[in-house]
Design a protein around this motif. Structure first.
Motif, PDB file in Angstrom:
ATOM      1  N   PHE A   8       0.877  -1.108   0.506  1.00 54.67           N
ATOM      2  CA  PHE A   8       0.209   0.458  -0.487  1.00 54.67           C
ATOM      3  C   PHE A   8       1.031   1.276   0.176  1.00 54.67           C
ATOM      4  CE2 PHE A   8      -2.655   3.166   1.951  1.00 54.67           C
ATOM      5  CZ  PHE A   8      -4.454   2.495   1.005  1.00 54.67           C
ATOM      6  N   PHE A   9       2.109   1.439   0.862  1.00 56.53           N
ATOM      7  CA  PHE A   9       3.027   1.809   0.721  1.00 56.53           C
ATOM      8  C   PHE A   9       4.315   1.695   1.511  1.00 56.53           C
ATOM      9  CE2 PHE A   9      -0.096   3.812   4.553  1.00 56.53           C
ATOM     10  CZ  PHE A   9       0.878   4.298   4.531  1.00 56.53           C
ATOM     11  N   LEU A  10       4.998   2.044   0.835  1.00 55.23           N
ATOM     12  CA  LEU A  10       6.778   1.736   2.197  1.00 55.23           C
ATOM     13  C   LEU A  10       6.686   2.745   2.367  1.00 55.23           C
ATOM     14  CD1 LEU A  10       8.738   0.122   3.056  1.00 55.23           C
ATOM     15  CD2 LEU A  10      10.566   0.734   0.720  1.00 55.23           C
ATOM     16  N   GLU A  11       7.157   3.192   4.428  1.00 61.58           N
ATOM     17  CA  GLU A  11       7.256   4.744   4.998  1.00 61.58           C
ATOM     18  C   GLU A  11       8.338   4.670   5.471  1.00 61.58           C
ATOM     19  OE1 GLU A  11       4.925   5.378   9.132  1.00 61.58           O
ATOM     20  OE2 GLU A  11       4.451   4.034   8.709  1.00 61.58           O
ATOM     21  N   ASP A  12       8.501   6.114   5.471  1.00 64.21           N
ATOM     22  CA  ASP A  12       9.960   6.513   5.882  1.00 64.21           C
ATOM     23  C   ASP A  12      11.140   5.691   5.679  1.00 64.21           C
ATOM     24  OD1 ASP A  12       8.047   8.971   6.711  1.00 64.21           O
ATOM     25  OD2 ASP A  12       8.305   7.855   8.991  1.00 64.21           O
ATOM     26  N   VAL A  13      11.572   4.942   4.563  1.00 62.46           N
ATOM     27  CA  VAL A  13      12.315   4.604   4.316  1.00 62.46           C
ATOM     28  C   VAL A  13      14.204   5.464   4.011  1.00 62.46           C
ATOM     29  CG1 VAL A  13      12.507   5.129   1.816  1.00 62.46           C
ATOM     30  CG2 VAL A  13      12.843   2.824   1.882  1.00 62.46           C
ATOM     31  N   LEU A  14      13.838   6.877   4.881  1.00 61.26           N
ATOM     32  CA  LEU A  14      14.663   7.517   4.477  1.00 61.26           C
ATOM     33  C   LEU A  14      14.645   8.606   5.713  1.00 61.26           C
ATOM     34  CD1 LEU A  14      15.364   8.344   0.973  1.00 61.26           C
ATOM     35  CD2 LEU A  14      16.597   6.886   2.336  1.00 61.26           C
ATOM     36  N   SER A  15      15.668   9.106   6.409  1.00 57.36           N
ATOM     37  CA  SER A  15      15.430   9.885   7.471  1.00 57.36           C
ATOM     38  C   SER A  15      15.315  11.259   6.903  1.00 57.36           C
ATOM     39  CB  SER A  15      17.053  10.051   8.023  1.00 57.36           C
ATOM     40  OG  SER A  15      17.938  10.441   6.992  1.00 57.36           O
ATOM     41  N   PRO A  16      14.283  12.474   7.590  1.00 60.25           N
ATOM     42  CA  PRO A  16      14.428  13.918   6.669  1.00 60.25           C
ATOM     43  C   PRO A  16      14.935  14.453   5.992  1.00 60.25           C
ATOM     44  CG  PRO A  16      13.330  13.744   8.770  1.00 60.25           C
ATOM     45  CD  PRO A  16      14.133  12.060   8.589  1.00 60.25           C
TER      46      PRO A  16
ATOM     47  N   GLY B 134       7.020  11.267   7.005  1.00 61.62           N
ATOM     48  CA  GLY B 134       7.030  12.447   7.201  1.00 61.62           C
ATOM     49  C   GLY B 134       6.555  12.088   8.258  1.00 61.62           C
ATOM     50  N   GLU B 135       6.770  11.416   9.628  1.00 61.48           N
ATOM     51  CA  GLU B 135       6.937  10.839  10.848  1.00 61.48           C
ATOM     52  C   GLU B 135       7.495  11.324  11.664  1.00 61.48           C
ATOM     53  OE1 GLU B 135       7.027   6.810  13.195  1.00 61.48           O
ATOM     54  OE2 GLU B 135       6.245   6.596  11.556  1.00 61.48           O
ATOM     55  N   LEU B 136       8.922  12.089  11.121  1.00 63.22           N
ATOM     56  CA  LEU B 136       9.605  12.793  11.413  1.00 63.22           C
ATOM     57  C   LEU B 136       9.640  13.944  10.671  1.00 63.22           C
ATOM     58  CD1 LEU B 136      11.969  10.417  11.799  1.00 63.22           C
ATOM     59  CD2 LEU B 136      10.755  10.803  13.491  1.00 63.22           C
ATOM     60  N   PHE B 137       8.499  14.079  10.745  1.00 53.06           N
ATOM     61  CA  PHE B 137       8.605  16.044   9.707  1.00 53.06           C
ATOM     62  C   PHE B 137       8.244  16.717  11.101  1.00 53.06           C
ATOM     63  CE2 PHE B 137       8.125  14.838   5.080  1.00 53.06           C
ATOM     64  CZ  PHE B 137       9.000  14.107   5.231  1.00 53.06           C
ATOM     65  N   THR B 138       9.103  17.972  10.686  1.00 51.18           N
ATOM     66  CA  THR B 138       8.315  19.477  11.437  1.00 51.18           C
ATOM     67  C   THR B 138       8.499  21.000  11.329  1.00 51.18           C
ATOM     68  OG1 THR B 138      10.582  19.653  12.316  1.00 51.18           O
ATOM     69  CG2 THR B 138       9.899  18.134  13.733  1.00 51.18           C
ATOM     70  N   HIS B 139       8.837  20.743  10.092  1.00 52.25           N
ATOM     71  CA  HIS B 139       9.124  21.852   8.784  1.00 52.25           C
ATOM     72  C   HIS B 139       8.961  21.552   7.738  1.00 52.25           C
ATOM     73  CE1 HIS B 139      11.353  25.025   6.894  1.00 52.25           C
ATOM     74  NE2 HIS B 139      10.586  26.172   8.457  1.00 52.25           N
ATOM     75  N   PRO B 140       8.014  22.250   6.887  1.00 49.32           N
ATOM     76  CA  PRO B 140       7.882  22.984   5.954  1.00 49.32           C
ATOM     77  C   PRO B 140       8.787  22.523   4.789  1.00 49.32           C
ATOM     78  CG  PRO B 140       6.440  24.018   6.517  1.00 49.32           C
ATOM     79  CD  PRO B 140       7.866  24.308   7.910  1.00 49.32           C
ATOM     80  N   HIS B 141       9.914  22.811   5.104  1.00 49.20           N
ATOM     81  CA  HIS B 141      10.992  22.875   4.283  1.00 49.20           C
ATOM     82  C   HIS B 141      10.894  20.728   3.841  1.00 49.20           C
ATOM     83  CE1 HIS B 141      12.946  26.947   4.373  1.00 49.20           C
ATOM     84  NE2 HIS B 141      12.068  26.750   4.079  1.00 49.20           N
ATOM     85  N   GLU B 142      10.945  20.495   4.791  1.00 46.46           N
ATOM     86  CA  GLU B 142      10.482  18.729   4.591  1.00 46.46           C
ATOM     87  C   GLU B 142       9.741  18.379   4.056  1.00 46.46           C
ATOM     88  OE1 GLU B 142      12.849  17.944   8.890  1.00 46.46           O
ATOM     89  OE2 GLU B 142      10.770  18.455   9.228  1.00 46.46           O
TER      90      GLU B 142
END
Length: 179
Positions: free
Chosen positions: A22-30, A50-58
């Motif tokens: 269905f999807f592969l999640e957070d395979v890379l760090s931000p 996006g689980e670790l996202f905190t800023h729109p630039h991400e």
């Protein structure tokens, strides 16, 4: 993520393609999001981030360049309901869907905030769910319920959740042990 190099992540995404995730999640760090361009070139495996996202630039480049299929922001880390609706509007414009990260160590308030955003956006994809103990449902009336694979909030005011202070008083916060 710390042990998976970006080139290994690209290879993993290609190797799981036959399994039609269905999807592969957070395979890379931000901090490695630029590698999603490489991933998109070699596979059709749907990507979520996006689980670790905190800023729109991400998240903005991933959405606007259509490098992910699902954005996984946690509402409490990305500015709450108002900012989540802005992220969802950006997703709608670029064909990306939402999959708010509200499982694991989440609480009923954040889950209901995500639920209410889901009910008001057109870019909704899927909602992560938590199974809260019966005691939580008693202490916090209006906590969302999962019934037949669907998440239901309450029709109470605000987010629809309340706090039973008598029950909550039985579970006071205590300082964490030092060590």
């Amino acid at each position: 993520h710390e042990h998976l190099s970006p080139t290994m992540a690209v290879e993993l995404c290609k190797r799981v393609e036959p399994y039609r995730l269905f999807f592969l999640e957070d395979v890379l760090s931000p901090e490695q999001i630029q590698w999603f361009r490489n991933i998109r070139q070699v596979t059709t495996t749907p990507m979520a981030m996006g689980e670790l996202f905190t800023h729109p630039h991400e998240w903005v480049p991933l959405i606007t360049e259509r490098l992910i299929d699902f954005v996984r922001n946690r509402l409490s880390q990305t500015g709450g309901i108002t900012n989540a609706k802005k992220v969802a509007a950006l997703c709608e414009t670029h064909g990306v869907r939402t999959a708010w990260q509200e499982g694991g160590d989440n609480d009923p308030v954040n889950q209901l905030a995500s639920y209410h955003v889901d009910m008001n956006i057109t870019s909704f994809g899927i909602q992560e769910e938590n199974h809260f103990a019966d005691m939580i449902h008693e202490m916090m009336p209006g906590t969302a319920k999962l019934i037949g694979g669907y998440l239901y909030g309450s029709d109470g005011p605000g987010l629809g959740i309340d706090l039973n202070e008598q029950i909550a008083a039985k579970w006071p916060l205590v300082p964490l042990p030092k060590g």
